[in-house]
Design an enzyme around this catalytic site. Sequence first.
Site, PDB file in Angstrom:
ATOM      1  N   CYS A  52      52.698  35.713  19.191  1.00  0.00           N
ATOM      2  CA  CYS A  52      52.733  34.288  19.559  1.00  0.00           C
ATOM      3  C   CYS A  52      52.162  34.096  20.957  1.00  0.00           C
ATOM      4  CB  CYS A  52      54.145  33.756  19.473  1.00  0.00           C
ATOM      5  SG  CYS A  52      55.220  34.464  20.704  1.00  0.00           S
ATOM      6  N   GLU A  88      46.646  27.439  14.360  1.00  0.00           N
ATOM      7  CA  GLU A  88      47.058  28.826  14.580  1.00  0.00           C
ATOM      8  C   GLU A  88      46.541  29.655  13.397  1.00  0.00           C
ATOM      9  OE1 GLU A  88      51.163  30.316  13.876  1.00  0.00           O
ATOM     10  OE2 GLU A  88      51.051  31.021  15.938  1.00  0.00           O
ATOM     11  N   LYS A 105      69.260  37.390   9.799  1.00  0.00           N
ATOM     12  CA  LYS A 105      68.437  37.314   8.587  1.00  0.00           C
ATOM     13  C   LYS A 105      67.031  37.718   9.028  1.00  0.00           C
ATOM     14  CE  LYS A 105      65.676  35.325   6.500  1.00  0.00           C
ATOM     15  NZ  LYS A 105      64.332  35.906   6.260  1.00  0.00           N
TER      16      LYS A 105
HETATM   17  P1  NAD Z   1      57.650  32.166   9.110  1.00  0.00           P
HETATM   18  O1  NAD Z   1      57.947  30.814   9.636  1.00  0.00           O
HETATM   19  O2  NAD Z   1      56.888  32.278   7.842  1.00  0.00           O
HETATM   20  O3  NAD Z   1      59.016  32.985   8.851  1.00  0.00           O
HETATM   21  C1  NAD Z   1      59.977  33.134   9.865  1.00  0.00           C
HETATM   22  C2  NAD Z   1      61.360  33.235   9.218  1.00  0.00           C
HETATM   23  O4  NAD Z   1      61.650  32.024   8.529  1.00  0.00           O
HETATM   24  C3  NAD Z   1      61.476  34.361   8.189  1.00  0.00           C
HETATM   25  O5  NAD Z   1      62.715  35.004   8.376  1.00  0.00           O
HETATM   26  C4  NAD Z   1      61.425  33.632   6.858  1.00  0.00           C
HETATM   27  O6  NAD Z   1      62.206  34.252   5.858  1.00  0.00           O
HETATM   28  C5  NAD Z   1      61.984  32.258   7.172  1.00  0.00           C
HETATM   29  N1  NAD Z   1      61.359  31.199   6.378  1.00  0.00           N
HETATM   30  C6  NAD Z   1      60.074  31.144   5.942  1.00  0.00           C
HETATM   31  N2  NAD Z   1      59.858  29.994   5.284  1.00  0.00           N
HETATM   32  C7  NAD Z   1      61.020  29.308   5.296  1.00  0.00           C
HETATM   33  C8  NAD Z   1      61.420  28.034   4.786  1.00  0.00           C
HETATM   34  N3  NAD Z   1      60.575  27.254   4.125  1.00  0.00           N
HETATM   35  N4  NAD Z   1      62.686  27.644   4.996  1.00  0.00           N
HETATM   36  C9  NAD Z   1      63.554  28.407   5.673  1.00  0.00           C
HETATM   37  N5  NAD Z   1      63.222  29.625   6.184  1.00  0.00           N
HETATM   38  C10 NAD Z   1      61.975  30.071   6.001  1.00  0.00           C
HETATM   39  O7  NAD Z   1      56.937  32.966  10.300  1.00  0.00           O
HETATM   40  P2  NAD Z   1      56.243  34.396  10.242  1.00  0.00           P
HETATM   41  O8  NAD Z   1      54.961  34.283   9.487  1.00  0.00           O
HETATM   42  O9  NAD Z   1      57.212  35.418   9.843  1.00  0.00           O
HETATM   43  O10 NAD Z   1      55.909  34.637  11.787  1.00  0.00           O
HETATM   44  C11 NAD Z   1      54.748  34.170  12.412  1.00  0.00           C
HETATM   45  C12 NAD Z   1      54.989  32.874  13.137  1.00  0.00           C
HETATM   46  O11 NAD Z   1      56.012  33.034  14.114  1.00  0.00           O
HETATM   47  C13 NAD Z   1      53.768  32.394  13.912  1.00  0.00           C
HETATM   48  O12 NAD Z   1      53.640  31.008  13.763  1.00  0.00           O
HETATM   49  C14 NAD Z   1      54.076  32.780  15.349  1.00  0.00           C
HETATM   50  O13 NAD Z   1      53.412  32.005  16.325  1.00  0.00           O
HETATM   51  C15 NAD Z   1      55.550  32.525  15.376  1.00  0.00           C
HETATM   52  N6  NAD Z   1      56.199  33.253  16.467  1.00  0.00           N
HETATM   53  C16 NAD Z   1      56.644  32.533  17.529  1.00  0.00           C
HETATM   54  C17 NAD Z   1      57.237  33.172  18.614  1.00  0.00           C
HETATM   55  C18 NAD Z   1      57.737  32.373  19.781  1.00  0.00           C
HETATM   56  O14 NAD Z   1      58.515  32.905  20.573  1.00  0.00           O
HETATM   57  N7  NAD Z   1      57.330  31.123  19.938  1.00  0.00           N
HETATM   58  C19 NAD Z   1      57.385  34.562  18.591  1.00  0.00           C
HETATM   59  C20 NAD Z   1      56.920  35.271  17.480  1.00  0.00           C
HETATM   60  C21 NAD Z   1      56.327  34.604  16.418  1.00  0.00           C
END
Ligand code: NAD
Length: 512
Positions: free
Chosen positions: A310, A411, A201
Amino acid sequence: MPWTGHSGYLMSWRRVDLMKGFLSEVSENYGTFPNYIDGQFTEPNSSKQHVLNPATGRQIASVPLSGEEEVGAAVDAASLAFEKWSERPVQERVQFLFELKRLVREEYENLARIIVQENGKTISEARGEVSRGAENIDAAIGALYHLDGRKTPDISRGIDEEMQHEPLGVFAAVTPFNFPMMIPFWFLPYAVATGNTFILKPSERTPVTMNYLFRKMHERSIFPNGVVNLVNGARETVDALLRNGRIAGVSFVGSTAVAKHIYEECTKRKKRVQAQASAKNFVIVMPDAKLNHSIPNIINSFFGNAGQRCLAGSNLVVMEENHRQVLEKFANAASELRLGYGLSEETDMGPVITWEQRGRVISYIEKGLDAGAELVLDGREGSAEDFPDGNFIGPSVFDGVSVDMAIARDEIFGPLASVITASSLDDAIEKANTSTYGNMAAIYTSDAKSAREFASKVDAGNVGINIGVPAPAATYPFGGYKDSFFGDLHGQGGQDYIQFYTERKVIISRWF
Ligand code: NAD
């Protein structure tokens, strides 16, 4: 030091269009994506969301927001495919990965261009992403060795004991916007190499790269039907995946709030789960750091991908004795970054992902000013010539920040740096360890003792020593402490993937 508003876009639209002529399938609008289930493209009967190019503001695709029905169909297909896929010897399964690697190599430049279009990063950052993603295919081929079990003959007289790894069934991955290709590849190759089937997804904000690649995989018949599936969507899609009792495990990468939700839902339902989450990373510059080498590297850490990694630096800790010197060099170098559309090789920094995210970064600049920090570089007026509708914002640098300010704690995920002063290495480590996150920490120094002490005392899962983006190679697990990770077994290669994607079965035998 005011922001001067450079524009790095030196190519005309015409030139970009000409380049597109060579890359016939990289388009300006990819239409509405179907889902990919059981080796077929299916149109979901659901509402759709626009996907916008963050640099141009133009729509480049529509993504369906799938629900229970589509997720159910994908799980049916993956469960059925599991029966045959899991019975194939690992030597056979990895042959499919060799084909996948060949495809990614051939599509390398197209994938990089699509990543720029949907994510906004620069073309060199996007090329790097494709390479780093593809490394995981190589590492997953290592399943040939890593799936070895063990056997102890005569554990008791005439009795042998052995342990073997067995795949579990259907795994799903839910991925973020910031690495549309690399992060799905932290999971897909390992899940299938170990004998499981897989449902992706992708982020609804950057779904184009993986939808494109799945189409290519289909055209080449890379995998048997149902082994890899793609279901587009957002929150409701994820909730349907979490509720589905036939999904054995979920890998998640994204924000901490969602990671917690996913971790709780999976553990409640006895699903395996690994959830990599948000970050607020500290970068420490010691007085003995070689600044000429360090500053460009630190700039890349803070402003590469417009601060949307990240592993991005966010808080720069400098010592009192050379605070002014480091601050000046850092802010000057940041002010010279050229904003623009990432398809131009001249661009140093692209836009942030959405207009709302740009507004969020601005709101943090206001919070910093309200808290009394000194804004030495103000990126709020940063823009890219020729791209008035892009989500551009220039790099910003605050000085005089303390760890209790929101700009140092939260963040932000944008090109905003906070400079914090410390009196010693211990003081710097103590400050870094106040963070509720623990994804990355880096030190710049010429002294091995300081570096060693920092690496052992700092509470972060990925540590850089004179390296500002310490991204682990695919053969290592991707670390994360505190609120940056929920689970036990990390994503990517190393040995964690074998434990995550397989169950250990112990067989004790005696022959009369
Ligand atoms: P996000 O949490 O908004 O979304 C990530 C995924 O979760 C998407 O596929 C989205 O559709 C889904 N999602 C969003 N809200 C949801 C909910 N309420 N319930 C279920 N699923 C949901 O993250 P983003 O904005 O796409 O990415 C940025 C974030 O990811 C930052 O916080 C960054 O630090 C983190 N990140 C972490 C790593 C790591 O390895 N630790 C790597 C890359 C990014």
